[in-house]
Design a protein around this motif. Structure first.
Motif, PDB file in Angstrom:
ATOM      1  N   ALA A   1       7.289  -2.775  14.310  1.00 48.74           N
ATOM      2  CA  ALA A   1       7.152  -1.692  13.335  1.00 48.74           C
ATOM      3  C   ALA A   1       6.885  -2.198  11.931  1.00 48.74           C
ATOM      4  CB  ALA A   1       8.416  -0.825  13.341  1.00 48.74           C
ATOM      5  N   GLU A   2       7.335  -3.429  11.628  1.00 44.29           N
ATOM      6  CA  GLU A   2       7.173  -3.924  10.263  1.00 44.29           C
ATOM      7  C   GLU A   2       5.745  -4.410   9.989  1.00 44.29           C
ATOM      8  OE1 GLU A   2       8.135  -7.559  12.683  1.00 44.29           O
ATOM      9  OE2 GLU A   2       8.862  -5.484  12.553  1.00 44.29           O
ATOM     10  N   ARG A   3       4.905  -4.526  10.997  1.00 45.80           N
ATOM     11  CA  ARG A   3       3.554  -5.059  10.787  1.00 45.80           C
ATOM     12  C   ARG A   3       2.752  -4.170   9.843  1.00 45.80           C
ATOM     13  NH1 ARG A   3      -1.601  -4.534  12.777  1.00 45.80           N
ATOM     14  NH2 ARG A   3      -2.800  -6.488  12.976  1.00 45.80           N
ATOM     15  N   GLN A   4       2.755  -2.871  10.074  1.00 39.27           N
ATOM     16  CA  GLN A   4       1.981  -1.967   9.228  1.00 39.27           C
ATOM     17  C   GLN A   4       2.534  -1.933   7.816  1.00 39.27           C
ATOM     18  OE1 GLN A   4      -0.788  -0.572  10.159  1.00 39.27           O
ATOM     19  NE2 GLN A   4      -1.137   0.438   8.197  1.00 39.27           N
ATOM     20  N   THR A   5       3.851  -1.971   7.689  1.00 40.74           N
ATOM     21  CA  THR A   5       4.464  -1.974   6.357  1.00 40.74           C
ATOM     22  C   THR A   5       4.076  -3.218   5.571  1.00 40.74           C
ATOM     23  OG1 THR A   5       6.343  -0.702   7.219  1.00 40.74           O
ATOM     24  CG2 THR A   5       6.644  -1.821   5.114  1.00 40.74           C
ATOM     25  N   LEU A   6       4.131  -4.379   6.234  1.00 34.07           N
ATOM     26  CA  LEU A   6       3.753  -5.617   5.563  1.00 34.07           C
ATOM     27  C   LEU A   6       2.278  -5.613   5.187  1.00 34.07           C
ATOM     28  CD1 LEU A   6       5.667  -8.212   7.779  1.00 34.07           C
ATOM     29  CD2 LEU A   6       6.240  -7.516   5.448  1.00 34.07           C
ATOM     30  N   LEU A   7       1.429  -5.099   6.060  1.00 34.72           N
ATOM     31  CA  LEU A   7      -0.003  -5.069   5.782  1.00 34.72           C
ATOM     32  C   LEU A   7      -0.304  -4.193   4.563  1.00 34.72           C
ATOM     33  CD1 LEU A   7      -2.894  -5.802   6.568  1.00 34.72           C
ATOM     34  CD2 LEU A   7      -2.875  -3.845   8.145  1.00 34.72           C
ATOM     35  N   GLU A   8       0.317  -3.021   4.508  1.00 38.48           N
ATOM     36  CA  GLU A   8       0.096  -2.139   3.365  1.00 38.48           C
ATOM     37  C   GLU A   8       0.630  -2.759   2.075  1.00 38.48           C
ATOM     38  OE1 GLU A   8       1.998   1.426   4.540  1.00 38.48           O
ATOM     39  OE2 GLU A   8       0.526   1.924   6.096  1.00 38.48           O
ATOM     40  N   GLY A   9       1.779  -3.423   2.171  1.00 37.86           N
ATOM     41  CA  GLY A   9       2.335  -4.061   0.986  1.00 37.86           C
ATOM     42  C   GLY A   9       1.440  -5.172   0.456  1.00 37.86           C
ATOM     43  N   VAL A  10       0.897  -5.985   1.351  1.00 34.22           N
ATOM     44  CA  VAL A  10       0.006  -7.073   0.938  1.00 34.22           C
ATOM     45  C   VAL A  10      -1.262  -6.508   0.297  1.00 34.22           C
ATOM     46  CG1 VAL A  10      -1.416  -8.980   1.768  1.00 34.22           C
ATOM     47  CG2 VAL A  10       0.913  -8.710   2.607  1.00 34.22           C
ATOM     48  N   GLN A  11      -1.820  -5.445   0.874  1.00 36.46           N
ATOM     49  CA  GLN A  11      -3.038  -4.859   0.316  1.00 36.46           C
ATOM     50  C   GLN A  11      -2.790  -4.240  -1.054  1.00 36.46           C
ATOM     51  OE1 GLN A  11      -4.100  -2.243   3.570  1.00 36.46           O
ATOM     52  NE2 GLN A  11      -5.713  -3.628   4.259  1.00 36.46           N
ATOM     53  N   LEU A  12      -1.639  -3.612  -1.224  1.00 42.94           N
ATOM     54  CA  LEU A  12      -1.315  -3.027  -2.527  1.00 42.94           C
ATOM     55  C   LEU A  12      -1.158  -4.109  -3.594  1.00 42.94           C
ATOM     56  CD1 LEU A  12       1.173  -0.182  -1.547  1.00 42.94           C
ATOM     57  CD2 LEU A  12      -1.084   0.086  -2.574  1.00 42.94           C
ATOM     58  N   ARG A  13      -0.496  -5.202  -3.230  1.00 44.21           N
ATOM     59  CA  ARG A  13      -0.341  -6.282  -4.203  1.00 44.21           C
ATOM     60  C   ARG A  13      -1.695  -6.897  -4.553  1.00 44.21           C
ATOM     61  NH1 ARG A  13       3.135  -4.879  -6.932  1.00 44.21           N
ATOM     62  NH2 ARG A  13       2.929  -6.875  -8.006  1.00 44.21           N
ATOM     63  N   ALA A  14      -2.550  -7.086  -3.550  1.00 39.09           N
ATOM     64  CA  ALA A  14      -3.877  -7.650  -3.814  1.00 39.09           C
ATOM     65  C   ALA A  14      -4.693  -6.717  -4.711  1.00 39.09           C
ATOM     66  CB  ALA A  14      -4.606  -7.899  -2.502  1.00 39.09           C
ATOM     67  N   ALA A  15      -4.578  -5.407  -4.480  1.00 33.71           N
ATOM     68  CA  ALA A  15      -5.289  -4.447  -5.342  1.00 33.71           C
ATOM     69  C   ALA A  15      -4.768  -4.509  -6.776  1.00 33.71           C
ATOM     70  CB  ALA A  15      -5.133  -3.037  -4.772  1.00 33.71           C
ATOM     71  N   ARG A  16      -3.462  -4.692  -6.911  1.00 30.86           N
ATOM     72  CA  ARG A  16      -2.887  -4.803  -8.257  1.00 30.86           C
ATOM     73  C   ARG A  16      -3.385  -6.066  -8.970  1.00 30.86           C
ATOM     74  NH1 ARG A  16       1.583  -2.743 -10.913  1.00 30.86           N
ATOM     75  NH2 ARG A  16       1.553  -3.547 -13.033  1.00 30.86           N
ATOM     76  N   TRP A  17      -3.488  -7.158  -8.251  1.00 33.29           N
ATOM     77  CA  TRP A  17      -3.990  -8.397  -8.863  1.00 33.29           C
ATOM     78  C   TRP A  17      -5.437  -8.236  -9.303  1.00 33.29           C
ATOM     79  CZ3 TRP A  17      -1.863 -11.380  -4.070  1.00 33.29           C
ATOM     80  CH2 TRP A  17      -0.471 -11.430  -4.157  1.00 33.29           C
TER      81      TRP A  17
END
Length: 431
Positions: free
Chosen positions: A168-184
């Motif tokens: 279940a944590e796979r989708q959460t981690l993926l979204e978190g990584v994409q959000l951080r990359a977008a912020r950078w």
């Protein structure tokens, strides 16, 4: 209450055991040739109980003894796991304190300690999450240090860990990584790349507050006011800002969208998408009217947009600022109908009625005078404009009134009055 019940039960059992033991006259005889041993039944029960307890204690002691190597190994692995968690916490705390080099080193230590656990044959249930978070913290520290190469390397490793993870944590981690990359990307003012990463998110993730805030900033930076306005309206509905801040932000985005419009039809579609409340904002209406006339739109369309502002323009209790009132009067002046237009007399009667209801209002005197000038009512126009220049405080309106008086004086062939009016118009400060 439970303790009292247990105490009562204990007393009952003690009494029952004492009664049974006191009334038990049984005997146990042991024949050990050539001897005979007689003991009471109570003593036999006690001896049997003691032997059983002794056997149990011996078995457990042996089990504990043989389990000592496994327990020692498990303790060492637990220490390594705790050390990896402690290193991750150190990375977070150092990052919050602004110690980015230490934060990156602590994140690297987390990865090393987790790798040593895996080498020892221990796979944590949350190993993927631990590695991903460590890589993200290292990437965050590298981003703060302007080390794009290290940041990109840790970002790619974090994405690889997410792709390899399951559960279940796979989708959460993926979204978190994409959000951080977008912020950078947004911090680097690379708005197209940030929007591309945000568009890769699932629809549910794109509707989250943090994603919409990033999309708002990226859309404004990328010069997409329509998308920024849509996002700002959604954020306002979710109460992401205070009511005053939401109104100010939405107004600025509408003005920006109007300024970026280069076609009358597109401008009309933008106007139709506005809510009734937004169509009553003086800044929005005046900007739309000015842009319409600038793009070659008809004054009839502009007057249709301005019609909703006519009632608050006459109200003495209007909460408009002096600058807003000046812009609204200028917008009305720019699109007042001439004598040959179909609604000329409608507007003439409307403006005259408003001016007569408030004869001392300088903005209504100015509008009535300019409209009479267009209808070739020279005497009435001169009277109203003469009153307007005396009480009008807006420099732009005062200057236009003097210019109109100069034209009227030239039509009367009154050179002295025309020169005086031209001189007064030149003396008016443009500010």
């Amino acid at each position: 209450m439970r303790a009292a019940l247990w105490l009562v039960i204990l007393f009952v059992l003690a009494a029952a055991v004492a009664w049974l033991a006191g009334n038990n006259h049984g005997m146990v005889t042991l024949f050990l040739y050539p001897n005979r041993i007689d003991i009471s039944l109570n003593l036999a029960f006690l001896a049997l109980f003691a032997v059983v307890m002794l056997v149990v204690l011996v078995v457990r002691a042996l089990e504990a003894f043989w389990a000592l190597p496994q327990r020692a190994l498990r303790w060492r692995l637990q220490q390594k796991e705790r050390a990896s968690h402690a290193a991750l916490l150190d990375a977070i705390s150092h990052f919050m304190a602004g110690r980015y080099l230490r934060a990156r080193k602590a994140a690297d230590q987390t990865l090393l300690k987790e790798a040593s656990l895996e080498a020892a044959g221990v796979t944590l249930d949350h190993a993927a999450s631990l590695r991903t978070l460590a890589h993200i913290m290292a990437a965050e520290a590298s981003h703060a240090l302007q080390d794009q190469a290290q940041r990109q390397q840790h970002l790619e490793q974090a994405m690889a860990q997410v792709q390899a993870s399951q559960g279940a944590e796979r989708q959460t981690l993926l979204e978190g990584v994409q959000l951080r990359a977008a912020r950078w990307r947004l911090d680097e003012r690379d708005a197209p790349a940030s929007l591309e990463l945000l568009n890769e998110l699932p629809p549910a993730a794109r509707r989250r507050m943090v994603a919409m805030r990033l999309q708002l900033k990226a859309s404004r930076l990328a010069g997409k006011p329509a998308q920024a306005l849509e996002t700002a309206v959604l954020l306002a509905k979710h109460r992401a800002f205070s009511p005053a801040a939401s109104e100010s932000l939405v107004t600025r985005l509408i003005l920006e969208l109007i300024r970026h419009t280069h076609d009358v039809e597109v401008l009309q579609r933008v106007w139709l998408r506005l809510t009734p409340t937004q169509r009553l904002l003086p800044d929005v209406v005046t900007e739309a009217v000015g842009r319409c006339l600038q793009l070659g739109g008809t004054p009839v369309m502009a007057r249709t947009w301005l019609q909703d502002l006519w009632t608050p323009l006459q109200s003495p209790q209007s909460n408009w600022s002096a600058e807003q009132l000046e812009r609204v009067v200028q917008a009305f002046d720019a699109c007042l109908p001439g004598v040959d237009e179909a609604d000329a007399f409608v507007w003439l009667s409307r403006v005259e009625s408003a001016q007569q209801a408030q004869p001392r209002a300088p903005h209504l005197q100015y509008l009535a005078g300019m409209l009479c000038l267009r209808h070739r009512l020279w005497g009435k126009a001169q009277s109203l404009l003469t009153q307007a220049v005396k009480s009008q405080k807006a420099p732009s309106l005062q200057r236009k009134a003097w210019l109109a008086l100069a034209e009227l004086a030239e039509q009367r062939q009154d050179d002295e009055a025309a020169k005086a009016a031209w001189k007064q118009a030149a003396l008016v400060s443009p500010s």
